[in-house]
Design a protein around this motif. Structure first.
Motif, PDB file in Angstrom:
ATOM      1  N   ILE A 213       0.852  -1.188   0.000  1.00 51.54           N
ATOM      2  CA  ILE A 213       0.000   0.000   0.000  1.00 51.54           C
ATOM      3  C   ILE A 213       0.889   1.240   0.000  1.00 51.54           C
ATOM      4  O   ILE A 213       1.803   1.364   0.819  1.00 51.54           O
ATOM      5  CB  ILE A 213      -0.922   0.026   1.231  1.00 51.54           C
ATOM      6  CG1 ILE A 213      -1.782  -1.237   1.280  1.00 51.54           C
ATOM      7  CG2 ILE A 213      -1.804   1.270   1.224  1.00 51.54           C
ATOM      8  CD1 ILE A 213      -2.589  -1.371   2.552  1.00 51.54           C
ATOM      9  N   SER A 214       0.624   2.167  -0.918  1.00 50.82           N
ATOM     10  CA  SER A 214       1.403   3.402  -1.005  1.00 50.82           C
ATOM     11  C   SER A 214       0.721   4.482  -0.169  1.00 50.82           C
ATOM     12  O   SER A 214      -0.388   4.921  -0.498  1.00 50.82           O
ATOM     13  CB  SER A 214       1.528   3.852  -2.461  1.00 50.82           C
ATOM     14  OG  SER A 214       2.280   2.902  -3.214  1.00 50.82           O
ATOM     15  N   TYR A 215       1.392   4.889   0.898  1.00 47.18           N
ATOM     16  CA  TYR A 215       0.842   5.891   1.809  1.00 47.18           C
ATOM     17  C   TYR A 215       1.474   7.252   1.556  1.00 47.18           C
ATOM     18  O   TYR A 215       2.705   7.375   1.501  1.00 47.18           O
ATOM     19  CB  TYR A 215       1.103   5.494   3.260  1.00 47.18           C
ATOM     20  CG  TYR A 215       0.222   4.374   3.770  1.00 47.18           C
ATOM     21  CD1 TYR A 215      -1.063   4.633   4.241  1.00 47.18           C
ATOM     22  CD2 TYR A 215       0.680   3.065   3.776  1.00 47.18           C
ATOM     23  CE1 TYR A 215      -1.874   3.608   4.710  1.00 47.18           C
ATOM     24  CE2 TYR A 215      -0.120   2.027   4.242  1.00 47.18           C
ATOM     25  CZ  TYR A 215      -1.397   2.312   4.713  1.00 47.18           C
ATOM     26  OH  TYR A 215      -2.193   1.290   5.176  1.00 47.18           O
ATOM     27  N   HIS A 216       0.641   8.276   1.448  1.00 49.35           N
ATOM     28  CA  HIS A 216       1.105   9.655   1.403  1.00 49.35           C
ATOM     29  C   HIS A 216       1.225  10.125   2.854  1.00 49.35           C
ATOM     30  O   HIS A 216       0.243  10.130   3.605  1.00 49.35           O
ATOM     31  CB  HIS A 216       0.114  10.538   0.646  1.00 49.35           C
ATOM     32  CG  HIS A 216       0.004  10.209  -0.805  1.00 49.35           C
ATOM     33  ND1 HIS A 216       0.602  10.967  -1.794  1.00 49.35           N
ATOM     34  CD2 HIS A 216      -0.624   9.181  -1.441  1.00 49.35           C
ATOM     35  CE1 HIS A 216       0.341  10.435  -2.970  1.00 49.35           C
ATOM     36  NE2 HIS A 216      -0.407   9.343  -2.788  1.00 49.35           N
ATOM     37  N   VAL A 217       2.433  10.533   3.247  1.00 46.43           N
ATOM     38  CA  VAL A 217       2.670  10.948   4.634  1.00 46.43           C
ATOM     39  C   VAL A 217       3.629  12.135   4.648  1.00 46.43           C
ATOM     40  O   VAL A 217       4.272  12.450   3.644  1.00 46.43           O
ATOM     41  CB  VAL A 217       3.258   9.805   5.494  1.00 46.43           C
ATOM     42  CG1 VAL A 217       2.295   8.649   5.608  1.00 46.43           C
ATOM     43  CG2 VAL A 217       4.590   9.320   4.934  1.00 46.43           C
ATOM     44  N   THR A 218       3.720  12.785   5.785  1.00 49.28           N
ATOM     45  CA  THR A 218       4.741  13.792   6.037  1.00 49.28           C
ATOM     46  C   THR A 218       5.380  13.457   7.375  1.00 49.28           C
ATOM     47  O   THR A 218       4.826  12.684   8.172  1.00 49.28           O
ATOM     48  CB  THR A 218       4.157  15.217   6.101  1.00 49.28           C
ATOM     49  OG1 THR A 218       3.446  15.376   7.344  1.00 49.28           O
ATOM     50  CG2 THR A 218       3.225  15.506   4.935  1.00 49.28           C
ATOM     51  N   ALA A 219       6.523  14.067   7.630  1.00 47.56           N
ATOM     52  CA  ALA A 219       7.177  13.840   8.915  1.00 47.56           C
ATOM     53  C   ALA A 219       6.420  14.494  10.058  1.00 47.56           C
ATOM     54  O   ALA A 219       6.603  14.134  11.223  1.00 47.56           O
ATOM     55  CB  ALA A 219       8.610  14.375   8.876  1.00 47.56           C
ATOM     56  N   GLY A 220       5.536  15.439   9.731  1.00 48.70           N
ATOM     57  CA  GLY A 220       4.826  16.172  10.765  1.00 48.70           C
ATOM     58  C   GLY A 220       3.557  15.532  11.262  1.00 48.70           C
ATOM     59  O   GLY A 220       2.939  16.028  12.204  1.00 48.70           O
ATOM     60  N   VAL A 221       3.107  14.433  10.639  1.00 47.47           N
ATOM     61  CA  VAL A 221       1.916  13.724  11.105  1.00 47.47           C
ATOM     62  C   VAL A 221       2.336  12.351  11.609  1.00 47.47           C
ATOM     63  O   VAL A 221       3.432  11.868  11.319  1.00 47.47           O
ATOM     64  CB  VAL A 221       0.859  13.576   9.989  1.00 47.47           C
ATOM     65  CG1 VAL A 221       0.401  14.937   9.502  1.00 47.47           C
ATOM     66  CG2 VAL A 221       1.396  12.736   8.826  1.00 47.47           C
ATOM     67  N   PHE A 222       1.433  11.709  12.346  1.00 50.85           N
ATOM     68  CA  PHE A 222       1.798  10.410  12.894  1.00 50.85           C
ATOM     69  C   PHE A 222       1.634   9.310  11.848  1.00 50.85           C
ATOM     70  O   PHE A 222       0.591   9.193  11.204  1.00 50.85           O
ATOM     71  CB  PHE A 222       0.948  10.054  14.111  1.00 50.85           C
ATOM     72  CG  PHE A 222       1.256   8.676  14.637  1.00 50.85           C
ATOM     73  CD1 PHE A 222       2.420   8.442  15.356  1.00 50.85           C
ATOM     74  CD2 PHE A 222       0.416   7.613  14.369  1.00 50.85           C
ATOM     75  CE1 PHE A 222       2.734   7.175  15.807  1.00 50.85           C
ATOM     76  CE2 PHE A 222       0.719   6.340  14.823  1.00 50.85           C
ATOM     77  CZ  PHE A 222       1.876   6.123  15.540  1.00 50.85           C
ATOM     78  N   PHE A 223       2.676   8.509  11.708  1.00 51.96           N
ATOM     79  CA  PHE A 223       2.629   7.265  10.941  1.00 51.96           C
ATOM     80  C   PHE A 223       3.657   6.353  11.586  1.00 51.96           C
ATOM     81  O   PHE A 223       4.757   6.799  11.938  1.00 51.96           O
ATOM     82  CB  PHE A 223       2.966   7.497   9.470  1.00 51.96           C
ATOM     83  CG  PHE A 223       2.717   6.299   8.589  1.00 51.96           C
ATOM     84  CD1 PHE A 223       1.431   5.987   8.175  1.00 51.96           C
ATOM     85  CD2 PHE A 223       3.757   5.480   8.187  1.00 51.96           C
ATOM     86  CE1 PHE A 223       1.186   4.879   7.364  1.00 51.96           C
ATOM     87  CE2 PHE A 223       3.532   4.381   7.378  1.00 51.96           C
ATOM     88  CZ  PHE A 223       2.242   4.078   6.966  1.00 51.96           C
ATOM     89  N   GLN A 224       3.308   5.088  11.761  1.00 54.12           N
ATOM     90  CA  GLN A 224       4.205   4.167  12.464  1.00 54.12           C
ATOM     91  C   GLN A 224       5.599   4.194  11.862  1.00 54.12           C
ATOM     92  O   GLN A 224       5.766   4.168  10.637  1.00 54.12           O
ATOM     93  CB  GLN A 224       3.654   2.744  12.421  1.00 54.12           C
ATOM     94  CG  GLN A 224       2.552   2.476  13.419  1.00 54.12           C
ATOM     95  CD  GLN A 224       3.051   2.450  14.859  1.00 54.12           C
ATOM     96  OE1 GLN A 224       4.248   2.544  15.122  1.00 54.12           O
ATOM     97  NE2 GLN A 224       2.123   2.333  15.790  1.00 54.12           N
TER      98      GLN A 224
END
Length: 379
Positions: A213-224
């Motif tokens: 799964i390709s997740y769009h994330v930033t360092a400023g939000v929570f992601f494991q």
């Protein structure tokens, strides 16, 4: 005094009892170890030892795998193997469920999930000294910086660009000035996350593929931050979801909602942070997403669902939220928790559901942090 450590409690702190029956907390000690404690501090009727000598070490004890272990505050449980770390954390969770939730019968625990890989972390928060032009982590129990030249737990690219060459910090010099100095530490804090092909700094968007799964994330939000163990949590959630109507509370960037894209299941996602919901719209576009506080949303919503997935912050659930969740009449509730104390506190508030299955996920090898997922079924 000589003490024998009995078990670990939250924070991977060992406890023992003195001759008078008082509880003594022993950081950095393993169950079964004999300790000579020379300086004890009393707090609220309990004793804490911050200066002790281990006179009889546990066979589980290993040497730390990092040259900064004695001073860096990042790791507080890096003296056991990955397998033993996961097993000991499972015992902490079980103990909390017995003592705090007062469960007469524990749920069935699946074997804990962990990784033997050292470089597992895709996320890092760096403390930077503008004056000394140094970057690192805070010292144990201190606001002073430990200058780091390499962290053995970070994925290679993030370690290379942040610490070994400092290229990421050079790129973010402007961000340092715009963020300003933390008044408490006198340092600038920057967050980085390792995407598939480049680093995210603060609010820069990247894509990270986990379990296909390709997740769009930033360092400023929570992601494991442990992409190696995260697929194990995905499998646990997928396997225990029932029915086609799913509610994903505290949904973040759609981490769990994205698991059901293309499955025909209908997902309602609730998250109060707008930036998380923006990313969730990319990660789980078919979900019906709401920017709202979970308590407010649940208070005014009347909806029948089959499964509720709830992944709250460390503080756990507001005491009225479990009843509101049960008002949706779910067959299954999957409670994902980063703090087994608040998890154990919350479980008894679910009056119509009982915990039947659980699994511990050791996302942070080297630290005392544990993650737990519990499946509750309608009675």
């Amino acid at each position: 005094m000589l003490l024998r450590a009995e078990k670990l409690t939250t924070g991977a702190v060992a406890i023992a009892h003195d001759d008078g029956g008082r509880t003594v907390f022993l950081p950095g000690v393993l169950p079964g170890e004999e300790v000579y404690a020379s300086h004890l501090t009393e707090r609220r009727g309990n004793l804490f030892s911050f200066s002790h000598e281990i006179t009889e070490p546990s066979p589980l004890r290993t040497g730390p795998g990092c040259p900064y272990s004695s001073v860096c505050g990042g790791c507080d449980f890096d003296f056991v193997s990955a397998a033993d770390s996961a097993a000991l954390k499972e015992e902490i969770v079980k103990d909390n469920l017995k003592r705090i939730a007062k469960l007469e019968e524990l749920p069935q625990f699946e074997p804990p999930a962990y990784t033997d890989e050292m470089r597992y972390r895709a996320r890092v928060r760096v403390h930077c000294s503008m004056k000394d032009r140094k970057a690192g982590f805070l010292k144990k129990n201190s606001n002073e910086i430990v200058h780091i030249t390499s962290c053995p737990l970070l994925e290679d690219r993030i370690d290379e660009e942040v610490f070994r060459t400092g290229e990421a910090l050079k790129r973010c010099r402007g961000m340092m000035f715009s963020k300003g100095v933390n008044r408490k530490t006198g340092l600038v804090e920057l967050q980085f996350f390792n995407g598939d092909d480049r680093l995210s700094a603060e609010s820069e968007e990247v894509v990270r593929t986990v379990d296909g799964i390709s997740y769009h994330v930033t360092a400023g939000v929570f992601f494991q931050s442990n992409p190696t163990v995260l697929p194990e949590l995905f499998s646990f959630v997928r396997e225990n979801v029932t029915g086609d109507e799913i509610m994903d509370l505290y949904s973040g960037v759609g981490t769990f909602s994205a698991l059901f894209e293309g499955s025909g299941k209908r997902v309602t996602a609730v998250e109060r942070q707008k930036e998380c919901l923006r990313l969730a719209s990319l990660n789980a576009p078919s979900a019906s997403s709401y920017t709202d506080d979970v308590f407010a949303f649940a208070s005014r919503t009347r909806k029948k669902v089959d499964t509720v997935i709830v992944d709250p912050p460390r503080t756990g659930l507001d005491k009225n939220v479990p009843a509101l969740i049960e008002s949706f009449d779910p067959e299954t509730i999957i409670y994902v928790s980063c703090d087994s104390v608040t998890l154990s506190r919350d479980i008894p508030f679910f009056k119509n559901h009982t915990p039947v299955k659980a699994r511990v996920f050791d996302f942070y090898r080297g630290s005392s942090h544990e993650e737990t997922a519990v499946v509750l079924k309608r009675k």
